[in-house]
Write an enzyme that holds these catalytic residues in place. Sequence first.
Site: not given
Ligand code: PBG
Length: 332
Positions: A132, A205, A215, A243, A258
Amino acid sequence: MISHDREVIEMAFPTHRGRRTRETESLRRMVREVSLSPDDLILPLFVVPGEGVKEEIAALPGVYHWSVDLVHDPVREAWSLGVPAVIVFGLPESKDPRGSEAYAPDGTVQRAVAAIKEACPEVVVITDVCLCQYTDHGHCGVVEGGRILNDPSLELLARTALSHVKAGADMVAPSDMMDGRVGAIRELLDEAGYAHVPIMSYAAKYASAFYGPFREAAHSAPQFGDRRSYQMDPANAREAMREIQLDVEEGADVVMVKPALPYLDIIRAARERFDLPLAAYNVSGEYAMIKAAAQRGWLDERAVALEALLSIKRAGADMIITYFALDAARWL
Ligand code: PBG
């Protein structure tokens, strides 16, 4: 097993008084059930292109963008405070539909990993494996006709993981939530001679609004739609167990829940069900809330942060990814 009724009778006041073992700090130390140590912490690092960059991230006070030439600084600090691991996130020079800088041998993360291993060989370097930050559409996989395609994304994710490992990463952490990515990464790493490198999977997640500050820090907000077709619905707990189970079957060595604080029930359920090491990600929004309240003088930052981290430990996590890692290690 003592019956519940009997236990209630035996525990009755005034024979039993919970306060007896809370009387002094020494007694409290003796009966304390969990504790927090720098060993439990993993420091997130944001690495950016350029040189001489150390820039504070607005929504994450105390967290910086580092260029590759300076990133040894927080790593050495973490190591000297007893923090055993860092997790590296990168920002590319430019983005494209297939996120090609994610798997470029000379990408930001790849160069940062090499620099960190040279400066501090013993620290465990984990890399976040995702697309991403690297795709122009900001999604974690390949996009076609407005949909995020699963299977065509796997090859790119596996290539990304392999490029990190080739650069020296000690562990890879896929965070994209595509189905089958742990297996795809495991297969490619094994084929390439890296059967010894573990995978920490972001197994459960959630599609969480608590990622907001991240982000901004990683310039990774989706440019259309949202991540709800691949990240989990916050309403679902049983699905999290499925999952995690799938990732375990695909070869995950560490599984993660997470975010952490709004999902302590998931951490607890995962702890009871799985024997693998369990990680929890105390995400950017959880950090920003405490920071913002502390800056206004509404909360005692140190006390609240340590209590929050302890609660994640108590829920059952073995390790915690947290932007408080350096401060917490100092406070402990
Ligand atoms: C990438 C990723 C994200 C986070 C960790 N790896 C952002 C998302 O999934 O949009 C979030 C970590 C945080 O908020 O501290 N995919």
